[in-house]
Design an enzyme around this catalytic site. Structure first.
Site, PDB file in Angstrom:
ATOM      1  CG  ASP A 136      -2.088  -0.932   1.089  1.00  0.00           C
ATOM      2  OD1 ASP A 136      -2.166  -1.635   0.066  1.00  0.00           O
ATOM      3  OD2 ASP A 136      -2.922  -0.976   2.013  1.00  0.00           O
ATOM      4  CG  HIS A 187      -5.143   2.151  -1.184  1.00  0.00           C
ATOM      5  ND1 HIS A 187      -5.921   1.214  -0.537  1.00  0.00           N
ATOM      6  CD2 HIS A 187      -4.341   2.681  -0.206  1.00  0.00           C
ATOM      7  CE1 HIS A 187      -5.620   1.167   0.736  1.00  0.00           C
ATOM      8  NE2 HIS A 187      -4.670   2.058   0.976  1.00  0.00           N
ATOM      9  CG  HIS A 191      -6.150   6.600   2.181  1.00  0.00           C
ATOM     10  ND1 HIS A 191      -6.203   6.610   3.552  1.00  0.00           N
ATOM     11  CD2 HIS A 191      -5.580   5.418   1.830  1.00  0.00           C
ATOM     12  CE1 HIS A 191      -5.660   5.505   4.031  1.00  0.00           C
ATOM     13  NE2 HIS A 191      -5.286   4.745   2.999  1.00  0.00           N
ATOM     14  CG  HIS A 286       2.003   0.429   4.748  1.00  0.00           C
ATOM     15  ND1 HIS A 286       1.526  -0.509   5.631  1.00  0.00           N
ATOM     16  CD2 HIS A 286       0.932   1.177   4.370  1.00  0.00           C
ATOM     17  CE1 HIS A 286       0.218  -0.337   5.796  1.00  0.00           C
ATOM     18  NE2 HIS A 286      -0.163   0.681   5.050  1.00  0.00           N
TER      19      HIS A 286
END
Length: 320
Positions: A136, A187, A191, A286
């Site tokens: 991510d 994604h 966000h 991440h």
């Protein structure tokens, strides 16, 4: 020697003087005798004190040795007791972990089946030693190029779930991800907490805006893989994502790697990522994490040594 007699001629003798001298000499003899006796008494006293102090030192020394021996004995007993307790606790924890793991695996198929109705998944085939590696990225922290270098070296495919801000500011990295065969997933554009978007139009806008940006950056269509920010979702979200043609990708293994102000050590990272790896794992890392960039090459090598292979998330959703 005393030599108080000043005369050398017998005729010069003085009896009174001689008596006086003899009296003085007798006194000197007595004084010396008394001094010698007093000294002898002092020597005897000192010898007695030395003997007493020596005996007391030896007594205390023996007590000290006994005390040290007793402490060592008690410490050894306590150490053994603690070791036994730790071993017993470790056994209980292992049993509980094994029970929990069995319970988790028992629930996997049911939960996966529920997500599957909405084209969602968080784990692959638990009978297969396969890992699906995902990242991510909400922003660039200077680590992605190194991560891509490692993936290329190890010949490992990955999926990068990106937000609009990342794509706008790091177009070259996005194009490199695509060129090197990785999957870029959605994604969302901004966000947000998607579970709060109950209207399909607002939900759709977050996804389609990123689709359009991806096409501007790469000239390609964005693969239809979606990961909700922070993994927060609602049943309605899943249904809306499916209606938009998306497959929703969650994860089965992650750790706290996102806080750049408190990055885990390499030892802490390995302690969380190696023992917890499992068949069909969808791993979430991440790409902002400096620790992840540092350990990735070694981590992939270790996972391979455990017998795992790496697959694209396409394999999570077999055709038909």
């Amino acid at each position: 020697m005393f030599n108080r007699y000043p005369y050398t001629n017998f005729h010069d003798l003085n009896l009174d003087w001689m008596l006086e001298e003899m009296t003085l000499i007798a006194k000197d003899i007595k004084d010396l005798t008394d001094w010698k006796e007093a000294r002898a008494e002092r020597d005897a006293y000192y010898d007695q004190k030395i003997d007493e102090l020596t005996a007391e030192y030896e007594r205390l020394s023996a007590l000290y040795d006994d005390f040290v021996q007793e402490v060592n004995t008690q410490f050894a007993a306590l150490s053994t007791e603690i070791t036994d307790q730790v071993n017993a606790l470790e056994t209980r924890v292992t049993e509980q972990v094994n029970t929990l793991e069995a319970d988790v695996y028992a629930r996997l198929s049911a939960t996966q089946a529920q997500l599957g109705r909405f084209d969602g998944a968080y784990v692959g085939n638990t009978e297969d030693k396969v890992i699906y590696l995902t990242f991510d990225a909400g922003y660039e922290n200077g680590c992605t190029a190194q991560i891509l270098d490692v993936l290329q070296k190890q010949e490992v495919p990955a999926a990068f779930f990106l937000v609009g801000n990342y794509m706008e500011k790091n177009a070259d990295l996005v194009r490199r991800m695509v060129a090197e065969g990785h999957t870029v997933g959605n994604h969302t554009m901004h966000h947000p907490d998607m579970s709060k978007l109950s209207e399909k139009e607002a939900f759709s806008k977050e996804l389609t805006a990123l689709e359009n940006l991806f096409k501007e950056v790469t000239g390609k269509e964005l693969p239809k893989y979606y990961r909700p920010p922070q993994g927060i979702y609602s049943r309605e979200n899943l249904a809306m994502a499916k209606d938009l043609g998306y497959k929703t990708v969650f994860w089965s293994l992650a750790y706290v790697d996102w806080n750049n102000d408190s990055q885990p050590t390499r030892e802490a990272a390995f302690s969380r990522l190696l023992p917890r790896i499992h068949n069909g794992a969808v791993v979430l890392l991440h790409s902002t994490s400096a620790t992840n960039a540092e350990i990735l090459d070694e981590l992939l090598t270790k996972w391979k040594a455990l017998g795992y292979r790496f697959a694209s998330i396409d394999e999570l959703f077999p055709a038909g």
